[in-house]
Structure formats: structure tokens, C-alpha cells
Design an enzyme around this catalytic site. Structure first.
Site, PDB file in Angstrom:
ATOM      1  N   ASN A 177       0.837  -1.210   0.000  1.00 29.61           N
ATOM      2  CA  ASN A 177       0.000   0.000   0.000  1.00 29.61           C
ATOM      3  C   ASN A 177       0.870   1.257   0.000  1.00 29.61           C
ATOM      4  OD1 ASN A 177      -2.747  -0.381  -0.207  1.00 29.61           O
ATOM      5  ND2 ASN A 177      -3.041  -0.859   1.937  1.00 29.61           N
ATOM      6  N   GLU A 234      -6.418  -7.170   5.273  1.00 27.84           N
ATOM      7  CA  GLU A 234      -5.970  -8.110   4.245  1.00 27.84           C
ATOM      8  C   GLU A 234      -6.131  -9.559   4.678  1.00 27.84           C
ATOM      9  OE1 GLU A 234      -2.214  -6.971   6.595  1.00 27.84           O
ATOM     10  OE2 GLU A 234      -4.180  -6.144   6.105  1.00 27.84           O
TER      11      GLU A 234
END
Length: 419
Positions: free
Chosen positions: A298, A334
Site C-alpha cells: 500500500n 488483508e
């Protein structure tokens, strides 16, 4: 189910283009455009159609002959005309009309598209007609089939319950009141003890002059009631309203059960299903999968790319779920949870290991170059006597162990296991 095919019969180029544009935006279907009765007749000889849209007056058939042609082919038809004659209204059902819409503005075209979408969607809606009188039952069934519904028939209450039990796709029951074994009121009460209103709806019908029947049906749990002889349009509207309510409830249920980003099941649904499965005492396994180095990914590529990665992994998990291998859910960030209900721990390990290989084989395109993904998985055998939280914690510990041993691997509670 085959791709729907729409027959559009319209001689005006401008109106044809407008209709085609709205239909293409509203539904995925093949659209065959004809400008005359003769063109439509030729198309009908070589092709089958899900629904037709037509005007009343065509250059080579100015007196509504096109309706006779479409009716002879048993095609659900939407009339889109500058005016509607009384004869059409009176013979609404016998002509297999699903609607008639007057050309009175831009919104009328939108109405046509909406109507066509509804007719196409009706193919996946099953209705059970319950009536001990064969003529009445056949008449109603024929009308519903003309609206493109899948129709089942029952002549008694007991037969209706048997058919419902064997056909979970049935979502609407239309039942008469007077029947030999149990009346419609009793049947409605029995059905409501088994199925919820978000799963199945009931419409009562009767030729009785007793005006209290409608209240009795509604109190028993029916969603609607209509007296015979009914106006076909009114019955159609009541049917459509109930089907639309079911669709809205399905959408709400879907939104309540799904993760908004990945469309996998969410944490709440997973816990609910897993708790029920544990209560059954059946053997199985549970796993937690975590995308490796997701925070770094990210930070490097941005959250939009992170979302793409989550969706890619979720799509892979969804494929295995559709094949009945496991129940998959995104439980946070996640992390994904997998419930194996049809295999033991060894089988779960084999499936999970294959998932790791598939994830490792994925590559997402990016301006900076292909993005490679790996994941780690912790798998534990289900213990029916243990709370679900404890078992998820155990799977999480195995996941932590997999990450501490280098990631891109699987660890389980099987003795000396490291894969």
C-alpha cells in the site's frame, strides 16, 4: 440459461435508435430490429425470442395484425404505441401482453426498457399455483407463463407443500381458498411456519363474495389477496409488486452479508455460518489467509493498487467457493477466513496449499512493473466442543507461525507440520 433475445418492431428510425440505446444500457441481450410485419415474420421463422416490443400500426400491417402474429408464437409482448384501443385492454391476457405503454414523452422509452428487463428477469422467478379446479389453475398458470415466469402447479395443499419442499427456487405462491384437504388460509399458515416473508410470499385468490376472506388471508401471513374474477392487469401488478419486493429483500440481504470491496461474505455472515456448522458436529477445518507485506505494498503503490490486490485474491477465493471447496470471507484488512465443511484437515491443507501457489502465480500490471503477490495461511482442525473464537485464534497462531518462518507458506496444528 441462454442469453435473452429481444424482438424490436418499430418503423421509425429515430424511435428505433432511442429504444435500442435504452435497451442496450439496461440489459445484456441480443436485439433484433424489424421495421415491418413481413420482416418480423421472417425473423420469427428462424429465431426464438424472449420478449417483443411492437407498435400497433406498421406500414404493411396498419390494423394491429402484428399482435396476432406475436401471440401465435407465444411471445410475451410489450405494446409501445401512440394510443391503446379498448379491445386491447379487454383481451390483455389472451394476447400475451406484459404491458402497454403510450408514447407520451421521453420517460415512456425508459418505461419500455424497465418492462423488458422485468420480463427477462421473470425467467428466473418460480411461482406455485395452488387450486383444486383444473380450469382455474390452468388459466392462471397460462397467464403467468405468458409473463415469462417459471410455473409449478398443485391441486391440493399437501401437494403444494411437497412441491415447495422439493423446489427451493419457488418464491411466490398463489393459492385459492377452497380446497379439499386444507383451505388456502390453513396452507398459508403452514407455509409461514416454514418460510419467512423475505424468502417466499403468498397471494390469496378466491371467487367467494365473503369480503372477510382477504383479512383472514392477510392475518395468516399472506402478502396480498385478490378476488376472482380478477382483471389480468391488476393481477399482473400485484404479482410484479411482490416479485419486486423479493428482489429488494435479496439486494438488502446481499448487502448485509457481503464485504463492500471484494463481494466475498463478511465477518458477520462467516461467524453465523461457522457457528451453525460447529453445532452440527461435522468434521472440518478452518483457516486464516493473510496477504504478505500488504502494508508495504500500500505504501509503495497506493491504496487503489492495494484494493486491486484484495479484489484479485478475493476473486481467486470466490472461484474455490463456487466449486464448493469452502466458505470464504474477508474478516478484516488483508485477512480472509476459510471454513472447510466437506473435507478434513488434510484435505483442507491440500486446498490451501494450492491457493498459495495460485496467489504466487498472479501478477498485477502496474506502471512500475508487474506486482507479485504472496500469502500465508494458518490451518487448524475443527473441534466441535470449542468456541469459534478459540478456533480462529488457533488458526491465527498458525498464521503467525507461517509468517515468522518466512511467509508464503502454510502452517497447521498437525504435528511437525510446515509446508
Amino acid at each position: 440459461m441462454s442469453e435473452p433475445r429481444i424482438l424490436l418492431i418499430e418503423d421509425s428510425p429515430a424511435m428505433s435508435a432511442l429504444l435500442m440505446s435504452h435497451l442496450q444500457k439496461s440489459v445484456s441481450a441480443e436485439i433484433v430490429h424489424c421495421r415491418s410485419h413481413s420482416e418480423a415474420e421472417s425473423a420469427l421463422q428462424s429465431q426464438d425470442f424472449t420478449v417483443a416490443i411492437t407498435g400497433m400500426n406498421l406500414p404493411d400491417a396498419p390494423n394491429g395484425e402484428i399482435l396476432n402474429l406475436l401471440c401465435s408464437k407465444n411471445i410475451p409482448t410489450v405494446v409501445f404505441s401512440a394510443s391503446v384501443i379498448d379491445d386491447l385492454v379487454k383481451n390483455y391476457a389472451s394476447r400475451r401482453l406484459v404491458d402497454y405503454i403510450v408514447k407520451d414523452g421521453v420517460t415512456s422509452v425508459e418505461k419500455v426498457a424497465t418492462c423488458v428487463v422485468r420480463v427477462i428477469n421473470n425467467r428466473s422467478t418460480a411461482i406455485l399455483v395452488v387450486d383444486d379446479m383444473k380450469t382455474s389453475r390452468s388459466e392462471l398458470s397460462s397467464f403467468l407463463k405468458g409473463q415469462n415466469f417459471l410455473v409449478f402447479e398443485a391441486s391440493t395443499g399437501k401437494e403444494a407443500l411437497r412441491i415447495l419442499g422439493g423446489n427451493p427456487a419457488i418464491e411466490l405462491v398463489v393459492t385459492d381458498y377452497f380446497m379439499p384437504d386444507m383451505d388456502g388460509y390453513e396452507l398459508t399458515q403452514t407455509i409461514k411456519t416454514i418460510y419467512g416473508s423475505d424468502r417466499l410470499r403468498i397471494i390469496g385468490v378466491s371467487a367467494s363474495t365473503d369480503r372477510r376472506l382477504s383479512a383472514s388471508f392477510l392475518k395468516a401471513g399472506a402478502s396480498d389477496f385478490i378476488y376472482r374474477p380478477f382483471l389480468p392487469e391488476e393481477l399482473q401488478c400485484r404479482i410484479n409488486n411482490n416479485v419486486e419486493t423479493l428482489l429488494q429483500l435479496k439486494r438488502l440481504r446481499y448487502m448485509a452479508e457481503r464485504d463492500f470491496l471484494t463481494s466475498l461474505y463478511n465477518r458477520r455472515l462467516f461467524f453465523e455460518r461457522a457457528e451453525n456448522f460447529l453445532a452440527s458436529g461435522t468434521k472440518g477445518a478452518i483457516a486464516i489467509l493473510d496477504i504478505d507485506h500488504f502494508k508495504s505494498l500500500n505504501d509503495t503503490y497506493g491504496h487503489e493498487t492495494g484494493d486491486r490486490v484484495l479484489k484479485a485474491v478475493a476473486s481467486l477465493l470466490a472461484k474455490g467457493q463456487s466449486e464448493g471447496r469452502y466458505l470464504a470471507a474477508r474478516i478484516g484488512g488483508e485477512e480472509f477466513a476459510l471454513l472447510f465443511m466437506k473435507t478434513d484437515r488434510d484435505g483442507a491443507i491440500a486446498i490451501a496449499q494450492a491457493l498459495l501457489s495460485d496467489i504466487q502465480g498472479m501478477a498485477l500490471d502496474h506502471a512500475k512493473g508487474p506486482i507479485r503477490i504472496t500469502a500465508s495461511i494458518g490451518v487448524v482442525k475443527l473441534a466441535p466442543d470449542e468456541p469459534l473464537d478459540n478456533q480462529l485464534n488457533a488458526a491465527d497462531q498458525m498464521l503467525y507461525l507461517a509468517k515468522s518462518r518466512g511467509r508464503n507458506r502454510l502452517c497447521s496444528d498437525q504435528p511437525f507440520d510446515e509446508t
